[in-house]
Scaffold this motif. Structure first.
Motif, PDB file in Angstrom:
ATOM      1  N   ASN A   1      -7.847  -1.512  14.633  1.00 38.32           N
ATOM      2  CA  ASN A   1      -6.874  -0.862  14.164  1.00 38.32           C
ATOM      3  C   ASN A   1      -5.418  -0.948  14.511  1.00 38.32           C
ATOM      4  OD1 ASN A   1      -9.017   0.277  13.060  1.00 38.32           O
ATOM      5  ND2 ASN A   1      -9.989   2.089  14.453  1.00 38.32           N
ATOM      6  N   CYS A   2      -5.295  -2.745  15.123  1.00 36.93           N
ATOM      7  CA  CYS A   2      -3.856  -2.750  15.361  1.00 36.93           C
ATOM      8  C   CYS A   2      -3.605  -3.793  14.092  1.00 36.93           C
ATOM      9  CB  CYS A   2      -4.324  -3.184  16.825  1.00 36.93           C
ATOM     10  SG  CYS A   2      -2.232  -4.544  17.479  1.00 36.93           S
ATOM     11  N   CYS A   3      -2.839  -2.766  13.068  1.00 41.35           N
ATOM     12  CA  CYS A   3      -2.151  -3.951  12.048  1.00 41.35           C
ATOM     13  C   CYS A   3      -1.607  -5.037  12.188  1.00 41.35           C
ATOM     14  CB  CYS A   3      -1.932  -2.610  10.921  1.00 41.35           C
ATOM     15  SG  CYS A   3      -3.273  -1.413  10.868  1.00 41.35           S
ATOM     16  N   CYS A   4      -0.792  -4.368  13.432  1.00 43.96           N
ATOM     17  CA  CYS A   4       0.307  -6.103  13.500  1.00 43.96           C
ATOM     18  C   CYS A   4       0.044  -6.599  14.851  1.00 43.96           C
ATOM     19  CB  CYS A   4       1.540  -5.025  14.083  1.00 43.96           C
ATOM     20  SG  CYS A   4       1.349  -3.882  15.915  1.00 43.96           S
ATOM     21  N   ASP A   5      -1.302  -6.824  14.523  1.00 44.28           N
ATOM     22  CA  ASP A   5      -1.719  -7.706  15.483  1.00 44.28           C
ATOM     23  C   ASP A   5      -1.895  -8.984  14.837  1.00 44.28           C
ATOM     24  OD1 ASP A   5      -3.364  -9.755  17.848  1.00 44.28           O
ATOM     25  OD2 ASP A   5      -4.831  -7.979  18.133  1.00 44.28           O
ATOM     26  N   PRO A   6      -0.974 -10.318  15.359  1.00 44.36           N
ATOM     27  CA  PRO A   6      -1.167 -11.808  14.445  1.00 44.36           C
ATOM     28  C   PRO A   6      -2.096 -12.496  15.055  1.00 44.36           C
ATOM     29  CG  PRO A   6       0.362 -11.651  16.835  1.00 44.36           C
ATOM     30  CD  PRO A   6       0.050 -10.511  16.638  1.00 44.36           C
ATOM     31  N   ASP A   7      -3.086 -11.686  15.632  1.00 46.18           N
ATOM     32  CA  ASP A   7      -4.801 -12.773  15.274  1.00 46.18           C
ATOM     33  C   ASP A   7      -5.765 -12.274  15.059  1.00 46.18           C
ATOM     34  OD1 ASP A   7      -3.900 -14.213  17.932  1.00 46.18           O
ATOM     35  OD2 ASP A   7      -3.771 -12.622  19.581  1.00 46.18           O
ATOM     36  N   CYS A   8      -5.469 -11.037  14.095  1.00 49.00           N
ATOM     37  CA  CYS A   8      -5.921 -10.112  13.004  1.00 49.00           C
ATOM     38  C   CYS A   8      -6.053 -11.075  11.901  1.00 49.00           C
ATOM     39  CB  CYS A   8      -6.256  -9.302  12.802  1.00 49.00           C
ATOM     40  SG  CYS A   8      -5.573  -7.949  14.459  1.00 49.00           S
ATOM     41  N   SER A   9      -7.168 -11.398  11.348  1.00 50.74           N
ATOM     42  CA  SER A   9      -7.413 -12.057  10.262  1.00 50.74           C
ATOM     43  C   SER A   9      -7.445 -10.883   8.973  1.00 50.74           C
ATOM     44  CB  SER A   9      -8.651 -13.231  10.349  1.00 50.74           C
ATOM     45  OG  SER A   9      -9.335 -12.532  10.069  1.00 50.74           O
ATOM     46  N   ALA A  10      -8.156 -11.446   7.529  1.00 50.17           N
ATOM     47  CA  ALA A  10      -8.251 -10.890   6.982  1.00 50.17           C
ATOM     48  C   ALA A  10      -8.998 -10.023   7.228  1.00 50.17           C
ATOM     49  CB  ALA A  10      -7.226 -11.228   4.914  1.00 50.17           C
ATOM     50  N   GLU A  11      -9.823 -10.650   7.210  1.00 50.04           N
ATOM     51  CA  GLU A  11     -12.080 -10.290   7.155  1.00 50.04           C
ATOM     52  C   GLU A  11     -11.448  -9.002   8.198  1.00 50.04           C
ATOM     53  OE1 GLU A  11     -14.407 -13.612   8.618  1.00 50.04           O
ATOM     54  OE2 GLU A  11     -13.814 -14.381   6.246  1.00 50.04           O
ATOM     55  N   ASP A  12     -10.211  -9.842   9.117  1.00 49.34           N
ATOM     56  CA  ASP A  12     -10.606  -8.378  10.307  1.00 49.34           C
ATOM     57  C   ASP A  12      -9.883  -7.125   9.320  1.00 49.34           C
ATOM     58  OD1 ASP A  12     -11.918 -10.017  12.514  1.00 49.34           O
ATOM     59  OD2 ASP A  12      -9.690 -10.558  12.565  1.00 49.34           O
TER      60      ASP A  12
ATOM     61  N   GLU B   1      -8.841   1.416  -1.492  1.00 49.07           N
ATOM     62  CA  GLU B   1      -9.285   1.288  -2.297  1.00 49.07           C
ATOM     63  C   GLU B   1      -9.332  -0.031  -3.552  1.00 49.07           C
ATOM     64  OE1 GLU B   1      -6.986   3.185  -4.962  1.00 49.07           O
ATOM     65  OE2 GLU B   1      -6.866   5.178  -4.330  1.00 49.07           O
ATOM     66  N   ALA B   2      -8.724  -1.282  -2.511  1.00 45.17           N
ATOM     67  CA  ALA B   2      -8.771  -2.570  -2.473  1.00 45.17           C
ATOM     68  C   ALA B   2     -10.162  -3.148  -1.835  1.00 45.17           C
ATOM     69  CB  ALA B   2      -8.074  -3.515  -2.005  1.00 45.17           C
ATOM     70  N   ASN B   3     -11.117  -3.960  -2.802  1.00 46.73           N
ATOM     71  CA  ASN B   3     -12.167  -4.701  -2.320  1.00 46.73           C
ATOM     72  C   ASN B   3     -12.459  -5.725  -2.151  1.00 46.73           C
ATOM     73  OD1 ASN B   3     -14.677  -5.061  -1.698  1.00 46.73           O
ATOM     74  ND2 ASN B   3     -15.531  -5.249  -3.719  1.00 46.73           N
ATOM     75  N   PRO B   4     -12.030  -6.260  -1.366  1.00 46.20           N
ATOM     76  CA  PRO B   4     -12.802  -5.666   0.431  1.00 46.20           C
ATOM     77  C   PRO B   4     -10.830  -5.159   0.785  1.00 46.20           C
ATOM     78  CG  PRO B   4     -12.311  -7.811   1.285  1.00 46.20           C
ATOM     79  CD  PRO B   4     -11.937  -7.777  -0.886  1.00 46.20           C
ATOM     80  N   PRO B   5     -11.031  -3.820   1.526  1.00 47.60           N
ATOM     81  CA  PRO B   5      -9.683  -2.837   2.131  1.00 47.60           C
ATOM     82  C   PRO B   5      -8.620  -4.097   2.376  1.00 47.60           C
ATOM     83  CG  PRO B   5     -11.209  -2.085   2.576  1.00 47.60           C
ATOM     84  CD  PRO B   5     -11.958  -3.376   2.183  1.00 47.60           C
ATOM     85  N   GLU B   6      -7.427  -3.606   2.279  1.00 48.09           N
ATOM     86  CA  GLU B   6      -6.436  -4.958   2.663  1.00 48.09           C
ATOM     87  C   GLU B   6      -4.817  -4.328   3.660  1.00 48.09           C
ATOM     88  OE1 GLU B   6      -4.784  -6.249  -0.545  1.00 48.09           O
ATOM     89  OE2 GLU B   6      -6.917  -7.859  -1.331  1.00 48.09           O
ATOM     90  N   ARG B   7      -4.562  -5.181   4.011  1.00 44.82           N
ATOM     91  CA  ARG B   7      -3.160  -4.369   5.342  1.00 44.82           C
ATOM     92  C   ARG B   7      -2.380  -4.976   3.833  1.00 44.82           C
ATOM     93  NH1 ARG B   7      -0.147  -7.258   9.698  1.00 44.82           N
ATOM     94  NH2 ARG B   7       0.231  -8.330   7.892  1.00 44.82           N
ATOM     95  N   ILE B   8      -1.070  -3.643   4.120  1.00 47.55           N
ATOM     96  CA  ILE B   8      -0.194  -3.871   3.909  1.00 47.55           C
ATOM     97  C   ILE B   8       0.815  -4.042   4.746  1.00 47.55           C
ATOM     98  CG2 ILE B   8       1.253  -2.494   2.235  1.00 47.55           C
ATOM     99  CD1 ILE B   8      -0.928  -0.835   0.948  1.00 47.55           C
TER     100      ILE B   8
END
Length: 550
Positions: free
Chosen positions: A38-49, A80-87
């Motif tokens: 749940n850290c949306c600013c983490d650069p180590d997270c991918s789109a799958e995360d 609402e996106a499939n899969p959910p996306e970070r904005i």
């Protein structure tokens, strides 16, 4: 010139370059090279995360809240996106307060710098600079021109910080070390203020030793070090010393280190091959490298050898810093001096900075001392003679004071106080034998108490108080592992005992004993009844418990 409303609005719309890039800030990024949930600013997270996140724990990231205008990084999830996306959005945030900071371009305020202490030599200059009702601290870079272009590296800090790789003109200062196996890897950078010592194996061939770069002195000194990151100021690496090691292990220091000795093949041997390098870097308190030196160990390699072991070391020393002797590492060693210090008086800054930057020694050896007994036992003659307090040793010393009717009370009391406490009694004692001045929490304050005794003469009406003894109690405890406990000082109390002395009649004398003592008290928690004081644990660890470490 007249400031028109249009010009003021133009300046307000064109804010200076921000010092902090909020797009690179992430306060919830706690795991190294791993995605934090749940850290949306983490650069180590991918789109799958991001598709597995339920919310953004930190939705908005900003810099200094006191700025008039600044960028803000806004993070959200599109469920609402499939899969959910970070904005991710980067927006301009305006501070509604009328008292706000327009630009943080005063570079000296971005890092802690040791302030200049007034002295008789610089007092007039400081008075002229800061003595008025106002003074200018406006930097030369202050610019409100809306058409001025922001420099590309406005967000960079031009100084070395702890752990930052030491940069050279081509890359960084190399400190070879083993990575996966014991073989040497030359891609390990030397980190600023990180003392390191490594050993690794290097594959060699005597026939090609003159072409193997890692065996040549030039490989380690041919690149100049940048005084500060991304600058044009260079610091050359000088050769401090050259030691030649024979095949039987004996070493000889060469008288001259001006001539480089390059590897070559001679009589089936590869001579002048680098076996060890010791870097020594000197820096300022503001993170600027001013000097670099290298000490080499050269040796010969026989043609039968397929590999050699090389050792590398790097150490850092601050400019004009004096080495302080230690009394243990980390805990105190019995018989070594107790380290002490004090803060300079009248320093107009918070105590935390004071202790961290300017912890001075009570004497040239930074030790806690007591009165030293002399053969004459004369207190007035013993003034200035001190003996160091040795950890774990209970001590007692003293002298005799001959009092006559001609002596004045107040000067006598001050003289005795100087005899007992010394010219500058310390305020703090190091809790460990290797405590550093910048580690504020590693210094224990000395509690000073005063006790008054009964009168020792009833001959006249007038009387005064004089100190007759100093008692120091040092409480220490065993700290750390039960297998290898370390001695740590937790409390120090200095008790001055005074007595009432009435003035003697003319022609009368009296001799008073003056004593100093030190007592060490172990306040470690005792073992529970029925258990051994030093328990042992008999367990077996898995064979890969320490993997990948040895």
């Amino acid at each position: 010139p007249v400031d028109t409303p249009d010009a003021s609005q133009a300046r307000a719309r064109k804010a200076p370059a921000p010092v902090t890039d909020v797009a690179k800030l992430c306060v919830c990024d706690l795991l190294v090279a791993q995605c934090d949930i749940n850290c949306c600013c983490d650069p180590d997270c991918s789109a799958e995360d991001f598709s597995l996140f339920t919310t953004c724990s930190v939705p908005v990231v900003t810099g200094d809240s006191q700025l008039c205008s600044q960028k803000a990084a806004v993070y959200s999830l599109d469920v609402e996106a499939n899969p959910p996306e970070r904005i991710f959005k980067l927006i301009d945030q305006v501070n509604p307060s009328i008292f706000c900071i327009h630009a943080t371009n005063y570079k000296q305020a971005l890092y802690l710098k040791s302030p200049e202490i007034p002295t008789p030599e610089n007092f007039d200059r400081l008075l002229e600079e800061f003595g008025g009702s106002t003074f200018s601290a406006e930097p030369d870079s202050w610019n409100l021109d809306p058409d001025a272009q922001n420099p590309p590296d406005a967000n960079e800090t031009y100084r070395y910080e702890y752990g930052v790789p030491v940069q050279t003109e081509d890359a960084f200062l190399r400190l070879p070390s083993p990575v996966v196996s014991s073989w040497c890897s030359d891609v390990n950078p030397a980190a600023f203020l990180v003392n390191q010592a490594t050993k690794c194996i290097r594959s060699v061939s005597v026939e090609k030793c003159d072409s193997i770069q890692a065996l040549s002195m030039l490989f380690y000194i041919n690149s100049s070090i940048l005084a500060v990151p991304k600058s044009s100021q260079m610091v050359n690496i000088t050769v401090q010393s050259i030691v030649v090691q024979s095949q039987n292990g004996t070493r000889t220091l060469l008288n001259s280190s001006d001539v480089l000795r390059l590897p070559m093949v001679l009589d089936g041997l590869c001579i002048n091959a680098v076996l060890g390098v010791n870097y020594h870097i000197t820096h300022t308190d503001t993170g600027e490298i001013i000097e670099a030196a290298a000490a080499f160990v050269l040796g010969a390699i026989s043609k039968e050898a397929l590999s050699i072991e090389q050792s590398f070391e790097i150490s850092f020393t601050q400019e004009n810093a004096q080495p302080v002797p230690l009394s243990g590492n980390p805990g105190y060693v019995v018989g070594l001096p107790v380290r002490a210090g004090f803060r300079p008086q009248g320093y107009p800054f918070p105590a935390g900075f004071l202790v961290k930057l300017h912890l001075l020694c009570s004497n040239k050896h930074s030790q806690l001392t007591i009165l030293q007994s002399t053969s004459t036992q004369d207190c007035l003659a013993a003034q200035g003679a001190r003996a160091p307090v040795l950890f774990g040793y209970n001590m007692i010393s003293g002298c005799k004071l001959r009092i006559t009717a001609a002596m004045k009370c107040q000067p006598l009391a001050q003289t005795l106080l100087d005899v007992l406490k010394g010219q500058s009694f310390p305020e703090y004692v190091a809790s460990f034998g290797n405590s550093q001045a910048q580690d504020v929490l590693d210094w224990v304050p000395i509690t000073q108490l005063h006790i008054s005794e009964q009168m020792i003469s009833n001959t006249l009406q007038s009387s005064c108080q004089i100190p007759v003894s100093l008692g120091i109690e040092v409480k220490w405890t065993k700290y750390g592992s039960l297998v290898n406990p370390q001695a740590r000082i937790v409390n120090v109390t200095a008790t001055i005992t005074t007595t009432t002395l009435k003035q003697l009649p003319s022609g009368r004398e009296r001799i008073i004993p003056i004593t100093s003592s030190v007592v060490f008290t172990d306040v470690s928690s005792p073992a529970e009844p029925g258990y051994k004081a030093w328990p042992t644990i008999n367990i077996k660890l898995p064979f890969d418990f320490f993997y990948p470490f040895v």
